[in-house]
Write a protein that holds these residues in place. Structure first.
Motif, PDB file in Angstrom:
ATOM      1  N   PHE A  49       0.977  -1.213  -0.013  1.00 60.67           N
ATOM      2  CA  PHE A  49       0.189  -0.177   0.025  1.00 60.67           C
ATOM      3  C   PHE A  49       1.161   0.848   0.030  1.00 60.67           C
ATOM      4  O   PHE A  49       1.981   1.713   0.636  1.00 60.67           O
ATOM      5  CB  PHE A  49      -0.860  -0.359   1.428  1.00 60.67           C
ATOM      6  N   ASP A  50       0.706   2.750   0.164  1.00 63.30           N
ATOM      7  CA  ASP A  50       1.305   3.599  -0.574  1.00 63.30           C
ATOM      8  C   ASP A  50       1.553   3.697   0.956  1.00 63.30           C
ATOM      9  O   ASP A  50       0.110   4.080   2.039  1.00 63.30           O
ATOM     10  CB  ASP A  50       0.033   5.046  -1.276  1.00 63.30           C
ATOM     11  N   ASN A  56       3.676  -0.876   4.516  1.00 57.21           N
ATOM     12  CA  ASN A  56       2.343  -1.260   4.649  1.00 57.21           C
ATOM     13  C   ASN A  56       2.465  -2.636   3.237  1.00 57.21           C
ATOM     14  O   ASN A  56       2.570  -2.266   1.979  1.00 57.21           O
ATOM     15  CB  ASN A  56       1.163  -0.205   4.799  1.00 57.21           C
ATOM     16  N   PHE A  57       2.084  -3.621   3.762  1.00 57.56           N
ATOM     17  CA  PHE A  57       2.100  -4.819   3.343  1.00 57.56           C
ATOM     18  C   PHE A  57       1.080  -5.556   2.737  1.00 57.56           C
ATOM     19  O   PHE A  57       0.961  -5.833   4.115  1.00 57.56           O
ATOM     20  CB  PHE A  57       2.889  -5.958   3.059  1.00 57.56           C
ATOM     21  N   TYR A  58       0.313  -5.633   2.180  1.00 61.86           N
ATOM     22  CA  TYR A  58      -1.247  -6.742   2.680  1.00 61.86           C
ATOM     23  C   TYR A  58      -1.377  -8.315   2.231  1.00 61.86           C
ATOM     24  O   TYR A  58      -0.090  -8.623   1.556  1.00 61.86           O
ATOM     25  CB  TYR A  58      -2.406  -6.181   1.502  1.00 61.86           C
ATOM     26  N   PHE A  80      -4.835  -9.684   6.749  1.00 62.06           N
ATOM     27  CA  PHE A  80      -4.172  -8.407   7.383  1.00 62.06           C
ATOM     28  C   PHE A  80      -3.417  -8.087   6.895  1.00 62.06           C
ATOM     29  O   PHE A  80      -2.557  -7.742   5.558  1.00 62.06           O
ATOM     30  CB  PHE A  80      -2.860  -9.836   7.915  1.00 62.06           C
ATOM     31  N   VAL A  81      -2.304  -6.536   7.594  1.00 61.16           N
ATOM     32  CA  VAL A  81      -1.982  -5.486   7.342  1.00 61.16           C
ATOM     33  C   VAL A  81      -0.472  -5.149   8.127  1.00 61.16           C
ATOM     34  O   VAL A  81      -0.282  -5.792   8.652  1.00 61.16           O
ATOM     35  CB  VAL A  81      -1.985  -3.599   7.211  1.00 61.16           C
ATOM     36  N   LEU A  82       0.954  -5.946   7.436  1.00 58.46           N
ATOM     37  CA  LEU A  82       1.849  -6.276   8.168  1.00 58.46           C
ATOM     38  C   LEU A  82       3.044  -4.293   8.058  1.00 58.46           C
ATOM     39  O   LEU A  82       2.671  -3.721   6.523  1.00 58.46           O
ATOM     40  CB  LEU A  82       3.009  -7.029   7.522  1.00 58.46           C
ATOM     41  N   LYS A  83       3.068  -3.596   8.707  1.00 56.65           N
ATOM     42  CA  LYS A  83       3.375  -2.531   9.054  1.00 56.65           C
ATOM     43  C   LYS A  83       4.572  -2.645   9.755  1.00 56.65           C
ATOM     44  O   LYS A  83       5.262  -2.988  10.175  1.00 56.65           O
ATOM     45  CB  LYS A  83       2.813  -1.697   9.978  1.00 56.65           C
ATOM     46  N   ILE A  84       5.872  -1.538   8.351  1.00 57.02           N
ATOM     47  CA  ILE A  84       7.057  -1.542   9.218  1.00 57.02           C
ATOM     48  C   ILE A  84       7.487  -0.343   9.250  1.00 57.02           C
ATOM     49  O   ILE A  84       7.265   0.925   8.340  1.00 57.02           O
ATOM     50  CB  ILE A  84       7.892  -2.554   8.421  1.00 57.02           C
TER      51      ILE A  84
END
Length: 394
Positions: A49-50, A56-58, A80-84
């Motif tokens: 995602f932007d 952020n990854f789906y 899920f969304v993985l947020k770094i």
């Protein structure tokens, strides 16, 4: 027109420097699997995602069985969304913990908010060393490893408000939803949620980016507009803030963070969720409304409305907010310069961000649109704009 920073301001100076983690899809999968035990149903479904500062990854898959909250995610396939987080925000782990607690608090109070998921170590936020820089460009600072916070959140389905037509109904719904959330957040507090750490985005700390006005403006006219906004906001708005109470607010209600779904009538859309609480802080409801209205003006222009039309349409957000929890008669006159001040922040920070990511046409386009809007906005008086907004409620 592509804005450029003056040579007087170099990377690494001031409050604005952020280096996003250099994480691509393969490493995102590795982090999700190793830290959370996530078993992907189809690795090809992963998408990014932007994000302005983070990555952020789906992801879609199942979590291993474990006896704690969100058991349903551990029994069935889920999204899920993985947020770094960027390495600057990752230094304030207390703030991240506060955001997680706020999401859980809102969930408990009936809001369709993303829910943080515990990692294999039992924590909602995990820190690990990740390379920094622009992974795609192979920059030298990609070799630097810094500590980044990694989180896994439940994915909330819906369309972004930017992807549906701007209408009075959806803007009114946005105002109502914002007010309802603000009302509930009155009852939330956490040691990690206080003043906004990113001072360049804190309206009450707008002085931290004043020195950049000369370096971001193209010509005398733009400099005059930016100085006009800064002077009126600091002289007319900031001294009045002592009269108002503060509370936890979302802090970044923009068109990238608002989810909508078809309404019950099936003839339009309504707001169902906010995402990305990374700028959550203890601040003023006045600023929550002003930030939201500013981005809806920008969205209206992005969708083809004239400046005057977009400025007036944002009044539907205010009307929706007032229908649930009114701003006071002392706060309403401060909206005009508060909205302008958020445009000021977005322009200054955007031009700086563009200097770090010159290939990002999205940032360049927004900067040009914002300056055009401000040229129109500042030709209207505070009374004209406020009256046009409030007239929509009649």
């Amino acid at each position: 027109m592509r804005y450029k920073m003056s040579d007087k301001l170099q990377l690494g100076e001031g409050q604005l420097t952020l280096i996003r983690p250099a994480v691509e899809k393969d490493e995102a999968i590795h982090l999700a699997c190793s830290l959370y035990g996530l078993k992907l149903s189809d690795p090809s479904l992963i998408k990014e995602f932007d994000s302005y500062d983070d990555r952020n990854f789906y992801l879609k898959g199942t979590l291993p069985p474990k006896d704690h909250a969100h058991e349903r995610f551990r029994q069935n396939e889920a999204e899920f969304v993985l947020k770094i987080l960027n390495h600057v925000d990752s230094q304030d782990i207390s703030s991240v913990q506060g955001q997680n607690e706020a999401l859980l608090f809102l969930k408990e109070n009936g809001f369709k908010s993303p829910a943080p998921i515990k990692a294999l170590n039992g924590e909602y936020a995990v820190t690990c060393e990740i390379k920094c820089g622009n992974a795609e460009k192979g920059e030298e600072n990609k070799q630097l490893e810094r500590v980044h916070v990694v989180r896994l959140l439940s994915f909330v389905p819906g369309k972004l408000i930017r992807d549906v037509p701007c209408t009075a109904e959806v803007f009114f719904s946005l105002g109502r939803y914002t007010a309802k959330m603000n009302k509930v957040l009155q009852g939330f507090s956490h040691p990690g949620v206080g003043s906004l750490a990113k001072k360049e985005w804190d309206l009450s700390q707008i002085h931290t980016i004043k020195s950049y006005v000369l370096t971001v403006s193209q010509g005398d006219r733009e400099q005059q507009i930016l100085s006009l906004i800064y002077n009126n906001f600091t002289n007319d708005v900031l001294p009045q803030l002592q009269n108002f109470s503060k509370q936890a607010i979302h802090g970044d209600v923009n068109y990238e963070n608002i989810l909508v779904e078809p309404n019950h009538c099936g003839e339009g859309y309504e707001v169902v969720s906010f995402i990305d609480f990374g700028d959550m802080s203890v601040s003023y409801r006045l600023f929550e409304v002003a930030i939201c209205m500013m981005y809806m003006i920008l969205l209206g222009v992005r969708q083809g409305h004239s400046h005057d039309e977009a400025i007036q349409m944002a009044g539907h957000v205010l009307c929706g907010y007032q229908s649930v929890w009114s701003l006071s008669q002392s706060e309403l006159p401060l909206l005009y310069w508060s909205v302008a001040a958020r445009f000021f922040q977005s322009f200054v920070n955007g031009v700086y961000k563009q200097s770090l990511e010159p290939e990002n046409a999205h940032i360049s386009d927004d900067c040009e649109l914002i300056m055009g809007i401000l040229q129109s906005y500042t030709t209207l008086t505070r009374e004209e704009v406020l009256n046009s907004w409030l007239s929509l409620a009649k």
